[in-house]
Motif scaffolding. Structure first.
Motif, mmCIF file in Angstrom:
data_model
loop_
_atom_site.group_PDB
_atom_site.id
_atom_site.type_symbol
_atom_site.label_atom_id
_atom_site.label_comp_id
_atom_site.label_asym_id
_atom_site.label_seq_id
_atom_site.Cartn_x
_atom_site.Cartn_y
_atom_site.Cartn_z
ATOM 1 N N TRP A 359 0.820 -1.204 0.000
ATOM 2 C CA TRP A 359 0.000 0.000 0.000
ATOM 3 C C TRP A 359 0.864 1.269 0.000
ATOM 4 O O TRP A 359 0.526 2.274 -0.614
ATOM 5 C CB TRP A 359 -0.898 -0.060 1.235
ATOM 6 C CG TRP A 359 -1.799 1.100 1.484
ATOM 7 C CD1 TRP A 359 -2.233 2.029 0.593
ATOM 8 C CD2 TRP A 359 -2.383 1.448 2.738
ATOM 9 N NE1 TRP A 359 -3.064 2.935 1.220
ATOM 10 C CE2 TRP A 359 -3.171 2.599 2.533
ATOM 11 C CE3 TRP A 359 -2.324 0.897 4.012
ATOM 12 C CZ2 TRP A 359 -3.887 3.208 3.559
ATOM 13 C CZ3 TRP A 359 -3.049 1.496 5.023
ATOM 14 C CH2 TRP A 359 -3.821 2.635 4.796
ATOM 15 N N PHE A 360 1.993 1.229 0.685
ATOM 16 C CA PHE A 360 2.844 2.409 0.833
ATOM 17 C C PHE A 360 4.047 2.430 -0.091
ATOM 18 O O PHE A 360 4.541 3.492 -0.456
ATOM 19 C CB PHE A 360 3.360 2.507 2.274
ATOM 20 C CG PHE A 360 2.286 2.694 3.313
ATOM 21 C CD1 PHE A 360 1.410 3.759 3.242
ATOM 22 C CD2 PHE A 360 2.145 1.802 4.356
ATOM 23 C CE1 PHE A 360 0.419 3.941 4.198
ATOM 24 C CE2 PHE A 360 1.163 1.972 5.313
ATOM 25 C CZ PHE A 360 0.297 3.043 5.239
ATOM 26 N N GLN A 361 4.583 1.255 -0.438
ATOM 27 C CA GLN A 361 5.883 1.215 -1.098
ATOM 28 C C GLN A 361 5.811 1.622 -2.563
ATOM 29 O O GLN A 361 4.802 1.447 -3.237
ATOM 30 C CB GLN A 361 6.515 -0.170 -0.945
ATOM 31 C CG GLN A 361 5.733 -1.302 -1.558
ATOM 32 C CD GLN A 361 6.143 -1.616 -2.974
ATOM 33 O OE1 GLN A 361 6.977 -0.961 -3.571
ATOM 34 N NE2 GLN A 361 5.518 -2.642 -3.539
ATOM 35 N N ASN A 362 6.921 2.155 -3.051
ATOM 36 C CA ASN A 362 7.034 2.635 -4.427
ATOM 37 C C ASN A 362 8.426 2.301 -4.953
ATOM 38 O O ASN A 362 9.119 3.141 -5.529
ATOM 39 C CB ASN A 362 6.771 4.147 -4.477
ATOM 40 C CG ASN A 362 6.584 4.676 -5.879
ATOM 41 O OD1 ASN A 362 6.071 3.989 -6.746
ATOM 42 N ND2 ASN A 362 7.009 5.910 -6.111
ATOM 43 N N TYR A 363 8.836 1.035 -4.739
ATOM 44 C CA TYR A 363 10.218 0.645 -5.026
ATOM 45 C C TYR A 363 10.583 0.700 -6.499
ATOM 46 O O TYR A 363 11.764 0.763 -6.848
ATOM 47 C CB TYR A 363 10.481 -0.772 -4.497
ATOM 48 C CG TYR A 363 10.708 -0.830 -3.011
ATOM 49 C CD1 TYR A 363 11.772 -0.144 -2.436
ATOM 50 C CD2 TYR A 363 9.875 -1.565 -2.184
ATOM 51 C CE1 TYR A 363 11.998 -0.194 -1.069
ATOM 52 C CE2 TYR A 363 10.091 -1.622 -0.810
ATOM 53 C CZ TYR A 363 11.153 -0.933 -0.264
ATOM 54 O OH TYR A 363 11.365 -0.987 1.088
ATOM 55 N N GLN A 364 9.586 0.680 -7.383
ATOM 56 C CA GLN A 364 9.911 0.728 -8.810
ATOM 57 C C GLN A 364 10.351 2.117 -9.250
ATOM 58 O O GLN A 364 10.809 2.306 -10.383
ATOM 59 C CB GLN A 364 8.709 0.284 -9.652
ATOM 60 C CG GLN A 364 7.542 1.261 -9.697
ATOM 61 C CD GLN A 364 6.601 1.110 -8.509
ATOM 62 O OE1 GLN A 364 6.950 0.453 -7.521
ATOM 63 N NE2 GLN A 364 5.419 1.679 -8.618
ATOM 64 N N ASP A 365 10.241 3.083 -8.355
ATOM 65 C CA ASP A 365 10.594 4.469 -8.672
ATOM 66 C C ASP A 365 11.966 4.797 -8.069
ATOM 67 O O ASP A 365 12.173 4.651 -6.859
ATOM 68 C CB ASP A 365 9.527 5.405 -8.096
ATOM 69 C CG ASP A 365 9.868 6.870 -8.301
ATOM 70 O OD1 ASP A 365 9.830 7.329 -9.452
ATOM 71 O OD2 ASP A 365 10.167 7.546 -7.307
ATOM 72 N N PRO A 374 9.761 14.137 -1.638
ATOM 73 C CA PRO A 374 9.033 14.307 -2.904
ATOM 74 C C PRO A 374 8.617 15.753 -3.144
ATOM 75 O O PRO A 374 8.331 16.507 -2.209
ATOM 76 C CB PRO A 374 7.802 13.420 -2.714
ATOM 77 C CG PRO A 374 7.570 13.420 -1.238
ATOM 78 C CD PRO A 374 8.938 13.474 -0.605
ATOM 79 N N GLN A 375 8.598 16.122 -4.405
ATOM 80 C CA GLN A 375 8.117 17.441 -4.815
ATOM 81 C C GLN A 375 7.388 17.323 -6.143
ATOM 82 O O GLN A 375 7.735 16.491 -6.972
ATOM 83 C CB GLN A 375 9.287 18.423 -4.965
ATOM 84 C CG GLN A 375 9.955 18.815 -3.670
ATOM 85 C CD GLN A 375 11.052 19.853 -3.902
ATOM 86 O OE1 GLN A 375 11.585 19.949 -5.002
ATOM 87 N NE2 GLN A 375 11.362 20.628 -2.885
ATOM 88 N N LEU A 376 6.380 18.162 -6.343
ATOM 89 C CA LEU A 376 5.714 18.221 -7.625
ATOM 90 C C LEU A 376 6.636 18.907 -8.637
ATOM 91 O O LEU A 376 7.483 19.724 -8.260
ATOM 92 C CB LEU A 376 4.408 19.010 -7.509
ATOM 93 C CG LEU A 376 3.246 18.301 -6.813
ATOM 94 C CD1 LEU A 376 2.130 19.295 -6.520
ATOM 95 C CD2 LEU A 376 2.727 17.139 -7.659
ATOM 96 N N HIS A 401 5.599 6.652 0.214
ATOM 97 C CA HIS A 401 6.836 5.896 0.429
ATOM 98 C C HIS A 401 7.785 6.652 1.354
ATOM 99 O O HIS A 401 8.299 6.096 2.334
ATOM 100 C CB HIS A 401 7.506 5.651 -0.932
ATOM 101 C CG HIS A 401 8.682 4.725 -0.885
ATOM 102 N ND1 HIS A 401 8.628 3.445 -1.382
ATOM 103 C CD2 HIS A 401 9.951 4.887 -0.408
ATOM 104 C CE1 HIS A 401 9.807 2.870 -1.217
ATOM 105 N NE2 HIS A 401 10.630 3.724 -0.625
ATOM 106 N N PHE A 402 7.991 7.925 1.059
ATOM 107 C CA PHE A 402 8.937 8.725 1.833
ATOM 108 C C PHE A 402 8.505 8.855 3.290
ATOM 109 O O PHE A 402 9.317 8.653 4.214
ATOM 110 C CB PHE A 402 9.084 10.112 1.203
ATOM 111 C CG PHE A 402 10.034 11.015 1.944
ATOM 112 C CD1 PHE A 402 11.396 10.933 1.740
ATOM 113 C CD2 PHE A 402 9.558 11.940 2.873
ATOM 114 C CE1 PHE A 402 12.271 11.747 2.429
ATOM 115 C CE2 PHE A 402 10.427 12.763 3.569
ATOM 116 C CZ PHE A 402 11.793 12.670 3.347
#
Length: 558
Positions: A359-365, A374-376, A401-402
């Motif tokens: 639900w939280f992880q974004n390891y492919q990034d 993170p920033q837009l 993720h962060f």
């Protein structure tokens, strides 16, 4: 006709009462009570429905529910089905005073029978006593009472599940939920547990079942066999094998592979990969379980070297087995009011239990893996609508993720320490793949072995003389290249199937909503026509494509 169906349709007062309650919520017929009605499958639907078909004595269930709160069945106002998932059906039993009891009944296909319910009940009681907000168990049965089925009776939690609303939360609302979840996880990591396995009351385990008493428990809580489905799937429940509990991390690592080896020796036979979309990659050839057995033996040789030298990383830890939005309840101000669905919970050594919930992880990034705030994009406001939506979604995933990692670093030091281990993900992946039921696919474990051998210097513990032990397995470069190319091909198939499932509007198993079913079937038919037309000039390939088409009914045991 099933005797339970006859009872529901008979004119005696008790059954008429149950039927009238069901009728209050348009559930007067047995089909609604006993059958899956929450969606459809565009292929193999009869099998999926049969797995979820459960006849039970509704009157006895209502009697048990009323008794669990010292009431009479005359105090019951309504009885209705409110949810159906992959493993269970849930009913709401509302009382005249406004209170509610939830009755959750596992499907006949939910394994392990008896132990899955027994373990979840004990786990709920255990974590509740340690400050984790979970439903209070009012009563349960492992299937040996008048209801004629396993069930758990629970209090209804306040609030509601986040569900799809999660994607619409503001940054501050999202952060509030993430922090609370991490704080609850910190409580889990601080619980003292004597071994790996699953939690039970000793009274629910058969005589002779291995168990380890929980220190300080006065009510018979203990560690017993693993309740995860993979230990009991198919004929695995028939095997006389070591299913835990385990105090030694080495046994934790080796036992799942030994389980699969035992299954292959007893039941293994060549078969096509279960995922039919993979079959073209293998030239429509059945795969040999002996090849997987070789990989399992290689894994068992390296398993002792996967155990961390740091003893803190080997301490047993309980994690929620499926931490996702539908299992997190919140109030209107986004205070977490409870975590539900602890079925198949496991206790494992910290280095194996660690990891970010999907639900939280974004390891492919890449930016997420580098732990960058993170920033837009600077030109976000000038983007067109589609680009802005993509950028917003990317930011949301990086944001989760962060801050999951950031909050974990702040409040859950044991988990943070485990997440910081350079080879932690690899160890967890190979452990998982070695224990997964074999269904005609050898590649995942083979690739894990490649990665372990390539990272051996980071994995193996330094010996007292300052040297690193040699890797117990040796792979020729040609074999490494072969496995790598095959893995890349399968990943391409995964991406294509994800895209097609999105077009069809179905889940990976072909499930879709009742409302979208006919449209999904028609889209699947059109895609099939296009696919067969594309290979019309190659008779053999057309025949194989038609025979193994991913969205047709098929024999899942071949």
């Amino acid at each position: 006709m099933n005797r339970t169906l006859l009872r529901l349709s008979s004119p005696n007062r008790s059954c008429a009462f149950a039927s009238s309650l069901a009728g209050m919520q348009d559930h007067a017929n047995s089909h609604e009570l006993f059958e899956y009605t929450s969606g459809r499958w565009i292929y193999n639907e009869p099998r999926r429905l049969a797995e979820r078909r459960l006849a039970f004595n509704a009157d006895a269930l209502l009697e048990a529910a009323a008794t669990s709160v010292n009431r009479s069945t005359s105090d019951i106002k309504s009885f209705r089905k409110i949810a159906e998932g992959g493993f269970n059906r849930v009913f709401d039993i509302s009382m005249r005073d406004g209170s509610s009891i939830l009755a959750r009944l596992p499907y006949p296909s939910t394994l392990p029978r008896r132990l899955a319910v027994a373990s979840e009940v004990a786990t709920l009681d255990f974590v509740r006593a340690h400050g984790i907000p979970v439903p209070r168990v009012l009563g349960y049965s492992v299937g040996d009472d008048a209801v004629g089925a396993e069930y758990i009776l629970m209090e209804k939690l306040p609030g509601k599940p986040i569900g799809d609303a999660w994607f619409d939360l503001s940054e501050q609302e999202r952060l509030k939920v993430i922090l609370q979840v991490v704080e609850l996880e910190a409580k889990l990591f601080n619980m003292q547990l004597p071994a790996s396995g699953s939690i039970y009351y000793a009274r629910d385990l058969s005589p002779g079942t291995p168990k380890i008493d929980m220190p300080g428990s006065t009510d018979g809580l203990c560690m017993g066999p693993y309740a995860a489905l993979r230990w009991w799937f198919g004929e695995r429940g028939n095997l006389d094998i070591d299913r835990g509990p385990h105090e030694d991390a080495r046994r934790v690592l080796q036992a799942p592979a030994e389980k699969e080896l035992a299954w292959i020796r007893a039941y293994g036979k060549p078969r096509f990969p279960f995922e039919r979309a993979y079959r073209e990659t293998f030239d429509y050839q059945k795969q040999d379980p002996a090849e997987h057995a070789t990989s399992l033996q290689d894994y068992i040789r390296i398993a002792p070297h996967l155990v961390p030298a740091n003893s803190k990383l080997n301490l047993p830890v309980l994690r929620h087995p499926d931490l996702q939005p539908n299992n997190v309840f919140v109030s209107e101000d986004f205070t977490v009011t409870g975590l539900i669905d602890w079925q198949h919970s496991l206790v494992l050594p910290t280095f194996l239990a660690a990891g970010m919930p999907s639900w939280f992880q974004n390891y492919q990034d890449e930016q997420s893996t580098s732990f960058v705030p993170p920033q837009l994009p600077s030109d976000f406001e000038s983007m067109d609508e589609n680009d802005r939506a993509r950028a917003q979604e990317q930011f949301r995933r990086r944001h989760m993720h962060f801050f999951y990692l950031g909050f974990t670093q702040r409040v859950n030091a044991p988990h943070w320490h485990a997440l910081q281990q350079e080879t932690g993900l690899l160890k967890r992946r190979i452990y998982d793949d070695a224990g997964s039921p074999w269904e005609g696919l050898n590649t995942p474990l083979q690739m894990d072995l490649v990665r372990v051998s390539q990272n051996w210097s980071k994995i193996a513990s330094i010996q007292p003389d300052g040297t690193t032990p040699a890797c117990p397995i040796a792979l020729e470069e040609q074999e490494v290249q072969k496995r790598t190319a095959l893995d890349e091909s399968l990943r391409e198939v995964d991406g294509e199937m994800e895209r097609i499932n999105g077009i069809l509007g179905v889940a990976s198993d072909g499930w879709t909503s009742n409302e979208l079913f006919e449209d999904a079937k028609e889209r699947a038919r059109l895609i099939r026509e296009e696919g067969l037309h594309a290979v019309s000039d190659e008779p053999w390939l057309r025949e194989m494509t038609e025979r193994h088409w991913p969205f047709d009914d098929w024999d899942e045991d071949q």
